[in-house]
Design a protein around this motif. Structure first.
Motif, short mmCIF file in Angstrom:
data_model
loop_
_atom_site.label_atom_id
_atom_site.label_comp_id
_atom_site.label_asym_id
_atom_site.label_seq_id
_atom_site.Cartn_x
_atom_site.Cartn_y
_atom_site.Cartn_z
N LYS A 1 -75.09 9.94 -40.88
CA LYS A 1 -73.78 9.99 -40.21
C LYS A 1 -73.75 8.92 -39.14
O LYS A 1 -74.58 8.91 -38.23
CB LYS A 1 -73.52 11.36 -39.60
N HIS A 2 -72.82 8.02 -39.28
CA HIS A 2 -72.71 6.91 -38.32
C HIS A 2 -71.26 6.77 -37.87
O HIS A 2 -70.34 6.87 -38.68
CB HIS A 2 -73.16 5.60 -38.98
N ASP A 3 -71.10 6.52 -36.60
CA ASP A 3 -69.78 6.17 -36.09
C ASP A 3 -69.54 4.68 -36.35
O ASP A 3 -70.43 3.97 -36.82
CB ASP A 3 -69.70 6.44 -34.58
N SER A 4 -68.38 4.22 -35.99
CA SER A 4 -68.10 2.79 -36.14
C SER A 4 -69.03 1.98 -35.24
O SER A 4 -69.35 2.38 -34.13
CB SER A 4 -66.64 2.49 -35.77
N TYR A 5 -69.43 0.83 -35.73
CA TYR A 5 -70.35 0.00 -34.95
C TYR A 5 -69.59 -1.00 -34.08
O TYR A 5 -68.38 -1.21 -34.25
CB TYR A 5 -71.36 -0.69 -35.86
N THR A 6 -70.32 -1.62 -33.18
CA THR A 6 -69.75 -2.71 -32.39
C THR A 6 -70.35 -4.02 -32.88
O THR A 6 -71.48 -4.06 -33.37
CB THR A 6 -70.05 -2.54 -30.89
N GLU B 1 -67.48 -5.59 -29.28
CA GLU B 1 -66.17 -5.02 -29.61
C GLU B 1 -66.34 -4.01 -30.74
O GLU B 1 -67.07 -4.27 -31.72
CB GLU B 1 -65.21 -6.12 -30.10
N LEU B 2 -65.65 -2.90 -30.61
CA LEU B 2 -65.73 -1.87 -31.65
C LEU B 2 -65.06 -2.38 -32.94
O LEU B 2 -63.94 -2.90 -32.90
CB LEU B 2 -65.01 -0.60 -31.18
N VAL B 3 -65.76 -2.28 -34.02
CA VAL B 3 -65.17 -2.62 -35.32
C VAL B 3 -64.70 -1.31 -35.94
O VAL B 3 -65.48 -0.54 -36.49
CB VAL B 3 -66.19 -3.32 -36.24
N LYS B 4 -63.42 -1.05 -35.78
CA LYS B 4 -62.88 0.24 -36.19
C LYS B 4 -63.03 0.46 -37.69
O LYS B 4 -63.02 -0.48 -38.46
CB LYS B 4 -61.40 0.34 -35.81
N TYR B 5 -63.14 1.69 -38.04
CA TYR B 5 -63.21 2.12 -39.44
C TYR B 5 -64.49 1.64 -40.14
O TYR B 5 -64.46 1.27 -41.31
CB TYR B 5 -61.97 1.67 -40.23
N THR B 6 -65.58 1.60 -39.41
CA THR B 6 -66.86 1.29 -40.07
C THR B 6 -67.76 2.52 -40.10
O THR B 6 -68.94 2.43 -40.38
CB THR B 6 -67.58 0.12 -39.38
N GLN B 7 -67.18 3.66 -39.80
CA GLN B 7 -67.98 4.89 -39.82
C GLN B 7 -68.25 5.36 -41.24
O GLN B 7 -67.53 4.97 -42.18
CB GLN B 7 -67.25 6.00 -39.05
N TYR B 8 -69.27 6.18 -41.39
CA TYR B 8 -69.48 6.83 -42.68
C TYR B 8 -70.41 8.02 -42.52
O TYR B 8 -71.13 8.15 -41.53
CB TYR B 8 -70.05 5.86 -43.73
N GLU B 9 -70.36 8.87 -43.52
CA GLU B 9 -71.21 10.06 -43.56
C GLU B 9 -71.53 10.33 -45.02
O GLU B 9 -70.65 10.20 -45.88
CB GLU B 9 -70.46 11.25 -42.94
#
Lengths: 648, 293
Positions: free
Chosen positions: A173-178, A183-191
């Motif tokens: 489980k990862h949130d979006s990375y920077t 800078e946050l790169v939105k929508y790069t999360q996944y599980e």
């Protein structure tokens, strides 16, 4: 003064070199250490490139060939993604904790698993080998950049002399990375989670049965390069295999397998802001198959004959919710496409003399492909294609590879191959498939011809006891290259799309691949490896470079063992994408430097082992865009990953 | 002039019986739905109004009148008169509506025709269909159907989206009337053959007051139109058309047939550019046919 940590040989499933004390198998998943995801693992390889649409589910590319031009075999199964937008390459359903090997096969070997221009990715799953009564491994890791958790567990148990089972599971489980600019790169999360059960049962000393059942579920997967994310991607795969060795007789080895896999993929835009229209886009891929392979060895020949069959069913549709309160809209993007394929493959490794070996391969594949859904057919009537039954295709390949050993230090290989591959389901019957990279809607063309390629391949390697250097080159000449061509008579369907492209055969395209590899073992503790790659390709009809050609990239790896501490230093430099295929959506990217360091330290415990691991990836926090990244999505910035691994 | 007969003067048409009775098989209803049945005024003959759809609606309707029970004498002709009765300020105003077809008439049935209802039944207005069977100008039977004509309502709210297009023809009182009919019954994803019915409406002399007979407006089929069409999805999220369409072209009196390709379900316009010689009556920016499915 160099030793390869990798090379791309044409005729070996496992590229392994034995140099002094150093034995490195590039395809073998590091035993017990499953810290990397399959995406990371593919990304670090030299014989494979990946297309990134976000932080997950990278699409593998082999020397510029992609999608229908390569084949993917997972534990002997043909697996086809269920997403029309290629958001779920078959490799995205794998976990290293399940894998024994992930091989990239090219030319001769690749044809055993599918008719492929570029090669085959072959994943071999890990089965109990009945050598240990019980082994349990647990690993957890934390990633600082994405606040990510990775965990895996495996239990391997030998139940009797004949029977063993192995369970492995993984959760990430990862949130979006920077990125490198923080800078946050939105929508790069996944599980995702994965559960796999394998079993081996020895029927006798020469016979065994194997079985696999795997369930993989990805959730909330972001794709910043696309208009949509993925709410759910589920895969269920299973197979039963049979193997028999013959000490005497006409054949020496027989192997057979039956399998089935089912993939359900649901795209989701509910977390996106300011979307023009909300959509549901589910996709389904089901594949049933079987194959049997026999081997025979004589003094000068190694013969393999394989016959395989698969039946793949694809379905995908779109429901679009009118933002203005109007009636909702619906269409089929894959209208129940069924492909039944029968193939036979013959391979011979003929030792002509002690220094010269000829490896030949012949594959013939016949397939019937049908658009079964009546609505799907009616949709194609709007393009003046009237489908009233299946189409038949004959495809296949022939290749010959000469391996010549000039002396104990110099080896060379020269190969030629001809491959004809049938168009993919999307290329034939895809209906308004949006490609977010070039921002065109794509329409299939039901009367496409096969794409054909003639390739020449040459490798030269010089090696001494502690070092080696070599080079490999490939040139491919493609006829009836299948590519999207702008059709100005058609309106795009997707909001914001630039137009419509229809898949067409165009007369000619060429691509070349060149690489230099080298390695040296300075001592038992210290070794260094280098790999340099450059690719080029051009599509005459479009007056455009071919996409996914790797710009000059140099990878270096220095490994050092200081007592119990294992460390590695990785440095990669790329000149960036300087000749992008702008017609197909690529864009220029800047040169970049990437540095990774990894450490592993074992702690000895009674009857068990504990490993403490630390990795700092993108140590310099470089802001960089992968040359194949869609829509200029930057890579992750600095990430500190810590891991604890415990094995009983 | 041939058109005079087809102009349905006073909106009344007489259909000669077809001597070949084999065209209508009573055992096999010529249209699927029975809308209403009526006895004639002498309570002898029963006539059923049949339709291709469960309900009559605003726009083009495929209908037929079929006898049941006692058989009418051969060699007669049918007379059909649709009437809208509007109550306004204590007075009854009447008008009719155009129709075509009913070519396969005999003593069992009128044959299939198409009635283009210009408006639905409303609170202050109701529709009747007056039908007569005549033999040598003598009425054999007369029926009156009080019918319900449903409104077609769309989710999309745009005053230019029409089931029935009405635009003025020049400076006079004449109006171009057009309706559409999908040959397969309903529009669907894919290739759709559709008919456009086109008429010129000429005003009645006395605006349809009184009992209405003899003073209703006139509808003349138009046969020389040039129609350019563009199927289009007007939803703001779509805003696109479809490929490989065929413009409607003249096939018979007042009727044009074209192909509209619908690449998905949803709301579709058929934008039109309609002209006759040098005169342009409608452009794609104006009223358009519209359907949702």
């Amino acid at each position: 003064m160099l030793i390869p940590f990798y090379t791309t040989a044409q005729d070996k499933k496992i590229t392994t070199y034995h140099l002094s004390e150093v034995t490195i198998s590039h395809d073998t998943i590091p035993s017990e250490n499953y810290l990397l995801s399959v995406d990371d693992y593919m990304n670090q390889r030299n014989d494979l490139q990946v297309v990134k649409r976000g932080g997950f589910a990278f699409e593998p590319i082999i020397e510029g060939f992609t999608d229908g031009q390569i084949a993917v075999s997972i534990d002997g199964m043909r697996v086809f993604g269920a997403c029309t937008d290629k958001m779920d390459p078959a490799t995205s359903y794998l976990e290293p904790v399940n894998l024994k090997k992930l091989s990239v096969l090219k030319e001769n070997e690749s044809q055993m698993y599918g008719t492929a221009l570029g090669g085959t990715i072959m994943a071999e799953m890990r089965y109990p080998d009945l050598s240990k009564s019980l082994e349990v491994g647990v690993q957890t890791a934390y990633s600082s950049n994405s606040n990510g958790f990775d965990g895996n567990l495996y239990v391997e148990k030998t139940i009797s002399d004949q029977w063993g089972i192995r369970y492995s599971g993984a959760y990430r489980k990862h949130d979006s990375y920077t990125d490198g600019n923080n800078e946050l790169v939105k929508y790069t999360q996944y599980e995702k989670m994965n559960h796999t059960l394998t079993s081996t049962y020895k029927l006798s000393t020469t016979e065994k049965l194997t079985a696999l059942l795997m369930y993989d579920h990805g959730m909330d997967i972001g794709y910043p390069a696309l208009n949509m994310d993925v709410g759910s991607a589920k895969a269920l795969m299973g197979n039963i295999g049979y193997t028999k060795h013959y000490d005497k007789g006409f054949i020496n080895h027989l192997e057979a397998k039956v399998y089935y896999n089912d993939i359900k993929h649901v795209m989701d835009d509910s977390k996106r802001e300011n979307v023009a229209i909300r959509m549901d886009m589910p996709g389904l891929s089901q594949t049933l198959g079987a194959w049997v392979s026999v081997n025979r060895k004589t003094n000068n020949h190694k013969l393999t004959l394989k016959g395989d069959f698969y039946s793949n069913h694809l379905f995908a549709d779109m429901t679009m919710y009118s933002p203005s309160g109007g009636v909702n809209m619906y269409m089929l993007t894959w209208g129940d496409i069924r492909r039944n394929s029968f193939a036979t493959n013959f391979q011979d490794e003929w030792k002509l003399d002690p220094r010269l070996t000829l490896l030949t391969n012949l594959r013939l594949e016949w397939a019937s492909t049908n658009l079964q859904n009546e609505l799907g057919r009616k949709q194609l009537e709007t393009m003046n294609y009237f489908i009233d039954g299946p189409r038949s295709d004959l495809s296949g390949s022939f290749s010959a590879l000469f391996k010549y050993k000039l002396n104990s230090s110099i080896e060379s290989k020269f190969g030629i191959s001809y491959t004809s591959r049938m168009p993919s389901a999307s290329e034939l019957y895809g209906f308004y498939l949006f490609n977010a990279n070039d921002r065109f809607d794509y329409l299939g063309t039901p009367d496409l011809k096969n794409e054909k390629v003639i390739s020449f391949d040459f490798t030269l390697r010089y090696h001494q006891e502690n070092w080696q250097i070599g080079a490999r080159g490939r040139a491919s000449f493609i006829k009836d290259y299948i590519v999207g061509v702008v059709n100005e008579n058609y309106d795009s369907m997707t909001s914001g799309a630039l137009g419509v492209k229809t898949y067409q055969n165009v007369e000619g395209a060429t691509s070349t691949h060149f690489e230099v590899f080298a390695g040296v073992a300075f001592s038992k503790q210290l070794n260094y490896n280098l790999n340099l790659v450059h690719e080029n390709g051009y599509i005459d009809a479009l007056h455009s470079p071919m996409p996914y050609q790797r710009p000059l990239t140099i990878k270096n790896k220095l490994s050092y063992q200081l007592q119990k501490l294992t460390s590695s230093f990785y440095y990669e430099y790329s000149v960036g994408m300087q000749s992008p295929s702008e017609a197909l959506g690529e864009q220029k990217t800047d040169p970049y430097h990437l540095v990774n360091v990894d450490f592993s330290y074992p702690v000895k415990l009674k009857n068990s082992r504990l490993y403490l691991e630390l990795g700092v990836h993108n140590l310099l926090n470089s802001y960089y865009i992968d040359p194949f990244s869609w829509n200029g999505i930057p890579n992750s910035g600095r990430n500190i990953k810590t891991s604890i691994r415990f094995i009983i | 002039m041939k058109n005079i007969f087809l102009a349905l003067f006073l909106s009344i048409v007489l259909f000669a019986c077809n001597e070949d009775n084999s065209s209508i098989e009573p055992e096999q209803p010529i249209l699927e739905y029975a809308i209403a049945s009526e006895k004639d005024e002498a309570n002898t003959y029963t006539l059923t109004l049949r339709s291709s759809k469960a309900n009559l609606h605003e726009g083009v309707n495929n209908v037929a009148f079929v006898t049941e029970g006692d058989t009418l004498p051969e060699g007669g002709e049918w007379k059909i008169l649709p009437k809208m009765h509007m109550q306004m300020e204590g007075m009854t105003h009447m008008h009719s509506t155009p129709f075509l077809g009913f070519d396969e008439a005999d003593n069992h049935a009128s044959g299939i025709g198409q009635i283009l209802f210009l408006m639905p039944t409303v609170e202050m207005g109701s529709w009747t269909l007056e039908v007569s069977y005549l033999l040598e100008d003598e009425s054999i039977a007369d029926w009156t159907f009080e019918i319900q004509v449903d409104a077609i309502e769309f989710l999309a709210q745009d005053p230019t989206f029409k089931t029935v297009v009405r635009v003025p023809m020049g400076d006079g009182d004449e109006t171009l009337i057009m309706g559409y009919n999908f040959t397969a019954g309903e529009p669907a994803m894919g290739r759709n053959e559709y008919e456009v019915l086109a008429f010129k409406r000429m005003q009645a002399m006395d605006h349809g007051h009184g009992d209405g007979h003899g003073h209703l407006e006139t509808y003349m089929p138009l046969n020389d139109l040039t129609i350019k069409s563009t199927p289009f999805m007007p939803d703001p999220s779509m805003n696109h058309g479809s490929p490989n369409n065929t413009d409607p072209s003249f096939v018979s009196e007042g009727k044009y047939v074209g192909i509209a390709n619908f690449t998905m379900t949803g709301g579709w316009q058929i934008k039109m550019n309609v002209s006759e010689g040098e005169n342009t009556y409608l452009t794609e920016e104006g009223q358009s046919f519209y359907t949702e499915f």
